[in-house]
Design an enzyme around this catalytic site. Structure first.
Site, PDB file in Angstrom:
ATOM      1  N   LYS A  13      -1.213  -9.752  -9.567  1.00  0.00           N
ATOM      2  CA  LYS A  13      -2.292  -9.163 -10.380  1.00  0.00           C
ATOM      3  C   LYS A  13      -1.760  -8.743 -11.761  1.00  0.00           C
ATOM      4  O   LYS A  13      -2.377  -9.040 -12.769  1.00  0.00           O
ATOM      5  CB  LYS A  13      -2.916  -7.946  -9.676  1.00  0.00           C
ATOM      6  CG  LYS A  13      -3.610  -8.291  -8.371  1.00  0.00           C
ATOM      7  CD  LYS A  13      -4.423  -7.123  -7.823  1.00  0.00           C
ATOM      8  CE  LYS A  13      -3.585  -5.922  -7.453  1.00  0.00           C
ATOM      9  NZ  LYS A  13      -2.652  -6.133  -6.334  1.00  0.00           N
ATOM     10  N   ARG A  88      -9.491  -0.317  -5.182  1.00  0.00           N
ATOM     11  CA  ARG A  88      -8.705  -0.657  -3.999  1.00  0.00           C
ATOM     12  C   ARG A  88      -9.458  -0.321  -2.722  1.00  0.00           C
ATOM     13  O   ARG A  88      -9.004  -0.683  -1.639  1.00  0.00           O
ATOM     14  CB  ARG A  88      -7.402   0.134  -4.012  1.00  0.00           C
ATOM     15  CG  ARG A  88      -6.270  -0.547  -4.775  1.00  0.00           C
ATOM     16  CD  ARG A  88      -5.139   0.439  -4.870  1.00  0.00           C
ATOM     17  NE  ARG A  88      -3.829  -0.123  -4.786  1.00  0.00           N
ATOM     18  CZ  ARG A  88      -3.096  -0.458  -5.844  1.00  0.00           C
ATOM     19  NH1 ARG A  88      -3.583  -0.371  -7.055  1.00  0.00           N
ATOM     20  NH2 ARG A  88      -1.875  -0.905  -5.683  1.00  0.00           N
ATOM     21  N   ARG A 127      11.131  -8.128  -8.183  1.00  0.00           N
ATOM     22  CA  ARG A 127      10.350  -7.828  -9.397  1.00  0.00           C
ATOM     23  C   ARG A 127      11.069  -6.844 -10.318  1.00  0.00           C
ATOM     24  O   ARG A 127      11.690  -5.884  -9.877  1.00  0.00           O
ATOM     25  CB  ARG A 127       9.001  -7.238  -8.983  1.00  0.00           C
ATOM     26  CG  ARG A 127       8.175  -6.760 -10.171  1.00  0.00           C
ATOM     27  CD  ARG A 127       6.742  -6.664  -9.845  1.00  0.00           C
ATOM     28  NE  ARG A 127       6.410  -5.521  -8.995  1.00  0.00           N
ATOM     29  CZ  ARG A 127       5.175  -5.200  -8.661  1.00  0.00           C
ATOM     30  NH1 ARG A 127       4.159  -5.943  -9.082  1.00  0.00           N
ATOM     31  NH2 ARG A 127       4.928  -4.163  -7.890  1.00  0.00           N
ATOM     32  N   ARG A 160      10.909  -1.056  -9.579  1.00  0.00           N
ATOM     33  CA  ARG A 160      10.048   0.048  -9.174  1.00  0.00           C
ATOM     34  C   ARG A 160      10.537   0.678  -7.879  1.00  0.00           C
ATOM     35  O   ARG A 160      10.987  -0.026  -6.979  1.00  0.00           O
ATOM     36  CB  ARG A 160       8.610  -0.468  -8.979  1.00  0.00           C
ATOM     37  CG  ARG A 160       7.812  -0.466 -10.252  1.00  0.00           C
ATOM     38  CD  ARG A 160       6.498  -1.163 -10.102  1.00  0.00           C
ATOM     39  NE  ARG A 160       5.716  -0.767  -8.926  1.00  0.00           N
ATOM     40  CZ  ARG A 160       4.477  -1.162  -8.700  1.00  0.00           C
ATOM     41  NH1 ARG A 160       3.870  -1.951  -9.580  1.00  0.00           N
ATOM     42  NH2 ARG A 160       3.826  -0.780  -7.631  1.00  0.00           N
ATOM     43  N   ARG A 171       2.526  -0.631   1.871  1.00  0.00           N
ATOM     44  CA  ARG A 171       1.471  -0.901   0.873  1.00  0.00           C
ATOM     45  C   ARG A 171       0.569  -2.049   1.342  1.00  0.00           C
ATOM     46  O   ARG A 171      -0.644  -2.021   1.132  1.00  0.00           O
ATOM     47  CB  ARG A 171       2.105  -1.231  -0.482  1.00  0.00           C
ATOM     48  CG  ARG A 171       2.680   0.018  -1.170  1.00  0.00           C
ATOM     49  CD  ARG A 171       3.738  -0.311  -2.210  1.00  0.00           C
ATOM     50  NE  ARG A 171       3.253  -1.100  -3.315  1.00  0.00           N
ATOM     51  CZ  ARG A 171       4.025  -1.893  -4.061  1.00  0.00           C
ATOM     52  NH1 ARG A 171       5.310  -2.019  -3.810  1.00  0.00           N
ATOM     53  NH2 ARG A 171       3.504  -2.566  -5.066  1.00  0.00           N
TER      54      ARG A 171
HETATM   55  P1  AMP Z   1       0.257  -0.910  -8.468  1.00  0.00           P
HETATM   56  O1  AMP Z   1       1.077  -0.884  -9.712  1.00  0.00           O
HETATM   57  O2  AMP Z   1      -1.139  -1.391  -8.690  1.00  0.00           O
HETATM   58  O3  AMP Z   1       0.945  -1.636  -7.321  1.00  0.00           O
HETATM   59  O4  AMP Z   1       0.107   0.622  -7.983  1.00  0.00           O
HETATM   60  C1  AMP Z   1       1.242   1.385  -7.644  1.00  0.00           C
HETATM   61  C2  AMP Z   1       0.823   2.616  -6.867  1.00  0.00           C
HETATM   62  O5  AMP Z   1      -0.048   3.428  -7.688  1.00  0.00           O
HETATM   63  C3  AMP Z   1       0.025   2.347  -5.602  1.00  0.00           C
HETATM   64  O6  AMP Z   1       0.854   2.052  -4.489  1.00  0.00           O
HETATM   65  C4  AMP Z   1      -0.727   3.674  -5.451  1.00  0.00           C
HETATM   66  O7  AMP Z   1       0.125   4.688  -4.956  1.00  0.00           O
HETATM   67  C5  AMP Z   1      -1.066   4.013  -6.892  1.00  0.00           C
HETATM   68  N1  AMP Z   1      -2.376   3.433  -7.304  1.00  0.00           N
HETATM   69  C6  AMP Z   1      -2.592   2.446  -8.236  1.00  0.00           C
HETATM   70  N2  AMP Z   1      -3.891   2.165  -8.344  1.00  0.00           N
HETATM   71  C7  AMP Z   1      -4.536   2.977  -7.455  1.00  0.00           C
HETATM   72  C8  AMP Z   1      -5.884   3.141  -7.047  1.00  0.00           C
HETATM   73  N3  AMP Z   1      -6.865   2.380  -7.572  1.00  0.00           N
HETATM   74  N4  AMP Z   1      -6.165   4.075  -6.122  1.00  0.00           N
HETATM   75  C9  AMP Z   1      -5.201   4.825  -5.567  1.00  0.00           C
HETATM   76  N5  AMP Z   1      -3.899   4.708  -5.861  1.00  0.00           N
HETATM   77  C10 AMP Z   1      -3.553   3.796  -6.798  1.00  0.00           C
END
Ligand code: AMP
Length: 217
Positions: A13, A88, A127, A160, A171
């Protein structure tokens, strides 16, 4: 065009949101990047979100939604946007419809990137992310020109905290719990398009651009 990007962590994404935003001139809004910025800047929101993120859990809705609603106040979204990492959950999708309904800027396309678990784990374990601009690289699939340095902005690349196999599996589990109802929500609105992301980034991008062109036709 107003697009939401759906799919499990590691489907690509972030990578495709960056490519698409450049290609189509759209604002790229990543809730993960916004949250990580808050964590590294030590804001109150970052302090509250950090623990959830470290554990691979979702940050509570009210925190993420407030942050997102604020981002939507910026004028660049009028030219179109690509939303990466939100919604999400079904609840977030409904909230998003409400926020965007008030702005008269409804979602037009929900792109669902699909990928196998083996590909996801390989991608996320390798990554690398830019601390400054959030661009994604990969140790072997998409290495930066200079080790440890972002090709786009010269920022430092890092791994990360949540890109560890155990947290990745957590996740994926969290994603799987909500995915079906989220996809149904957009399918019923006739906005959903599936894209197989088990291919090279260029092939996936070409597939997405084909869908966008069809939608605009
Ligand atoms: P990402 O970079 O999209 O993989 O997001 C990393 C982390 O941020 C996720 O594992 C969640 O802990 C938090 N996060 C990101 N977007 C959301 C969302 N829409 N709702 C809740 N937590 C989020």
């Amino acid at each position: 065009m107003r697009i939401v990007l759906l799919g499990p962590p590691g489907a690509g994404k972030g990578t495709h949101a960056v490519m698409l935003s450049k290609e189509l001139g759209l604002a790229h809004i990543s809730t993960g990047n916004l949250l990580r910025q808050n964590v590294s800047q030590g804001t109150e929101l970052g302090r509250q979100a950090r623990e959830y993120m470290q554990q691979g859990l979702l940050v509570p809705d009210e925190l993420v939604t407030r942050m997102l609603a604020e981002r939507f106040r910026q004028p660049d979204i009028k030219a179109g946007f690509i939303l990466d990492g939100y919604p999400r959950t079904l609840n977030q999708a409904e909230t998003l419809d409400r926020i965007l309904g008030q702005l008269h800027l409804p979602v037009e396309l929900a792109l669902n990137l699909t990928a196998s678990e083996a590909v996801i784990i390989q991608r996320l374990c390798g990554r690398l992310v830019c601390r400054k601009c959030g661009a994604n690289f990969h140790r072997t699939n998409m290495p930066p020109r200079q080790a440890g340095i972002c090709d786009s902005c010269g920022g430092e690349l890092y791994q990360r905290e949540d890109d560890r196999e155990e947290t990745i599996r957590k996740r994926l589990h969290v994603y799987g719990q909500e995915a079906a109802s989220l996809l149904t929500f957009y399918r019923e609105q006739h906005k959903l398009a599936d894209v197989s992301a088990d291919r090279s980034a260029q092939e996936v991008l070409a597939g997405i651009l084909g869908i966008v062109r069809q939608k605009n036709a």
